[in-house]
Design an enzyme around this catalytic site. Structure first.
Site, short mmCIF file in Angstrom:
data_model
loop_
_atom_site.label_atom_id
_atom_site.label_comp_id
_atom_site.label_asym_id
_atom_site.label_seq_id
_atom_site.Cartn_x
_atom_site.Cartn_y
_atom_site.Cartn_z
N ASP A 39 1.82 4.69 -20.06
CA ASP A 39 1.67 3.30 -20.47
C ASP A 39 1.24 3.24 -21.94
O ASP A 39 0.38 4.01 -22.38
CB ASP A 39 0.62 2.62 -19.58
CG ASP A 39 0.48 1.15 -19.83
OD1 ASP A 39 1.42 0.40 -19.54
OD2 ASP A 39 -0.60 0.75 -20.34
N GLU A 95 6.23 4.63 -22.69
CA GLU A 95 6.53 3.24 -23.02
C GLU A 95 6.18 3.01 -24.48
O GLU A 95 5.02 3.16 -24.87
CB GLU A 95 5.71 2.29 -22.13
CG GLU A 95 5.91 0.83 -22.49
CD GLU A 95 4.85 -0.08 -21.89
OE1 GLU A 95 5.21 -1.21 -21.51
OE2 GLU A 95 3.67 0.32 -21.80
N ASP A 117 0.83 -1.20 0.00
CA ASP A 117 0.00 0.00 0.00
C ASP A 117 0.87 1.25 0.00
O ASP A 117 2.10 1.18 0.08
CB ASP A 117 -0.95 0.00 1.20
CG ASP A 117 -0.25 -0.40 2.50
OD1 ASP A 117 0.78 0.23 2.83
OD2 ASP A 117 -0.72 -1.34 3.17
#
Length: 547
Positions: free
Chosen positions: A205, A275, A34
């Site tokens: 991403d 990416e 977490d």
């Protein structure tokens, strides 16, 4: 830290440490890492001497793809904590001199996102055109031959709209329609939300997947096969058998990236790293996305994320980048959350893993570009060998047993060798098991070992900080023997020669005429014999000298 003194260019040559939150540190005993756990372990990250951390997704999500299926871009999933926890972590990182980069997964959402729920409800609602919808062919089949990286067709039939929607990944990850300006505005608004909270940058991403071809044309086959790597390797996945001309890397992406950069430029000292997965075209795409100073700050590709650990491979990758990318910037990495850990990919035996781990970071830290480290590589962690029943990765489950998926590199970080789950969690069961081989390499154990991989990482990154040429100095290769990689780094009158023996046998490297060693510069962890015009190296050895 060093990054503070470089101002707006802090990202150029930066060392970025990737945190996979669900596997870093659990503080509430539910078996999952977490955000409070990240805050607790920030001193460890800072002790390495890195400039920034990159956090994999922690946003609200059904977790079908471990958080890469976002259902709310502007909140923290309860399994990771709260926005207040994030703010506390961000402030603690900044107090330690660490920049904070967070993932942005904006090519697609979860099918549980309110945008998609509304979009699929009818063909006339305000968000009807927010996703890529298309009519079936007359025979009811998908609109074209596009495939999903996660297996099967890249289209899913929806009975409410009586249309197909596109998904490059899981069926539950529908692709956004970036041809719609409202979609662009919405994702930029989400990015602004985090900029206002004070984050220093974004890892984007699948940054070349934002747009698809408006005409939805079929992809042609690859002949000969593209040199795909990572999840789309053709030997594992038929996705690699197509030449992806139309389902990604569309020219319209450049205009959107300029909009994104314009937003970031209204804030001080922010950065982006994209990416790029585009097969043999990856470097060409990287060049287009990072050139001109008006799009992305830097990108990374999968070029160094494969099994090759040879001078020829590294020279080819770096040379290709330098030839293709004139004014852009690259971020190199050997490992991340999507590929097997590089110690397992590069080492030939279990015994040589520590030596390979040390040589790999010594090499990576001397390349021209920024570098990214993945949590646990500073311990020399190998790929975990998991049983099928332990897998959580949908890609691994789909392609088992030909490919075991990504869980082997995502197992929890081992902190304390003598504790249950190596100190990662006090829960009865961890979300993924901690292999005993990893527990034996825990942080507390390596802290006490003078020759540990962990200590080597700290020393090597300190070495990098001491030499400005390693951030953005020129790189020129030197012709050498087959198993040897040699190059110079030069900036402001200082020229450093690096020689790496990636083979297992000793070598005697005679330097080319006109290149003489004026002074040996000790490389942490390596002590090869040297002369003015030659260097003797053991197997898996390294050398540096001023020339």
């Amino acid at each position: 830290m060093e990054s503070e003194g470089r101002g707006a260019d802090w990202w150029r040559g930066a060392v970025i440490y990737q945190v996979y939150p669900r596997s870093f540190q659990d503080t509430d005993a539910n078996g999952l890492g977490d955000i409070k756990g990240i805050t607790r372990r920030l001193p460890h990250i800072a002790s390495l001497g890195v400039d920034a951390i990159w956090l994999a997704p922690f946003f609200t999500s059904p977790m079908a793809d471990m958080g890469y299926d976002v259902s709310d871009y502007c909140d923290v999933d309860p399994i990771f904590g709260t926005l207040a926890d994030f703010d506390e972590m961000l402030n603690a990182a900044h107090a330690l001199g660490l920049k904070v980069i967070i993932d942005q997964v904006i090519s697609h959402t979860s099918d549980k996102h309110p945008w998609f729920i509304e979009s699929r409800s009818s063909r006339t609602n305000p968000k009807a055109d927010w996703y890529v919808w298309a009519e079936p062919k007359p025979d009811g089949t998908a609109p074209n031959n596009w495939l999903s990286i996660f297996g099967g067709p890249g289209w899913e039939w929806d009975g409410v709209r009586r249309q197909y929607y596109q998904h490059n990944f899981l069926i539950s990850q529908p692709d956004l329609n970036f041809h719609n300006p409202d979609v662009q505005n919405a994702v930029l608004s989400a990015i602004k939300f985090w900029l206002e909270r004070g984050v220093d940058g974004f890892r984007l991403d699948t940054v070349n997947y934002y747009f698809c071809d408006k005409l939805l044309r079929d992809n042609p086959p690859v002949e000969p096969r593209d040199e795909a790597s990572g999840l789309d390797a053709p030997d594992t996945n038929p996705y690699g058998m197509q030449n992806h001309l139309y389902d990604k890397t569309q020219p319209e992406n450049l205009a959107f990236l300029k909009r994104l950069r314009a937003l970031l430029d209204t804030y001080e000292n922010r950065a982006t790293v994209g990416e790029v997965g585009d097969g043999a075209r990856s470097l060409q795409t990287l060049a287009a996305y990072t050139s001109g100073g008006d799009k992305l700050h830097m990108c990374y590709t999968f070029d160094l994320l494969g099994p090759e650990f040879t001078p020829a491979h590294f020279r080819r990758c770096v040379s290709s980048f330098q030839e293709s990318v004139t004014d852009g910037w690259v971020c190199w990495a050997f490992s991340n959350h999507d590929v097997n850990r590089h110690v397992s990919r590069f080492a030939e035996t279990e015994e040589e893993r520590p030596r390979v781990a040390k040589l790999a970071i010594s090499l990576l830290s001397t390349l021209r570009g920024s570098i990214c480290l993945y949590q646990g590589e500073e311990l020399g962690l190998p790929e975990a060998d998991l049983a099928f029943e332990d897998l959580r990765d949908p890609y691994g489950i789909r392609f088992w047993p030909a490919f075991k998926g990504r869980d082997g590199c995502r197992t929890p970080m081992p902190w304390e060798a003598g504790r249950v789950h190596a100190g990662f969690t006090t829960a009865e069961k961890s979300w993924l098991p901690v292999p005993y081989q990893h527990a034996a390499l825990a942080v507390d154990k390596q802290e006490a070992e003078p020759d540990s991989v962990l200590l080597h990482y700290r020393q090597t990154l300190a070495f990098r900080r001491q030499h400005p040429a390693l951030y953005d100095g020129d790189l020129t290769f030197v012709d050498t023997k087959e198993d040897v990689l040699a190059f110079t780094r030069e900036k402001r009158g200082e020229t450093l020669l690096f020689v790496f023996n990636l083979g297992r046998k000793p070598v005697d490297v005679h330097l080319p005429k006109g290149l003489t060693v004026k002074e040996v510069v000790p490389v942490p962890g390596f002590v090869p014999a040297t002369a003015v015009t030659s260097v003797k190296l053991d197997g898996l050895d390294a050398f540096c000298g001023r020339v």
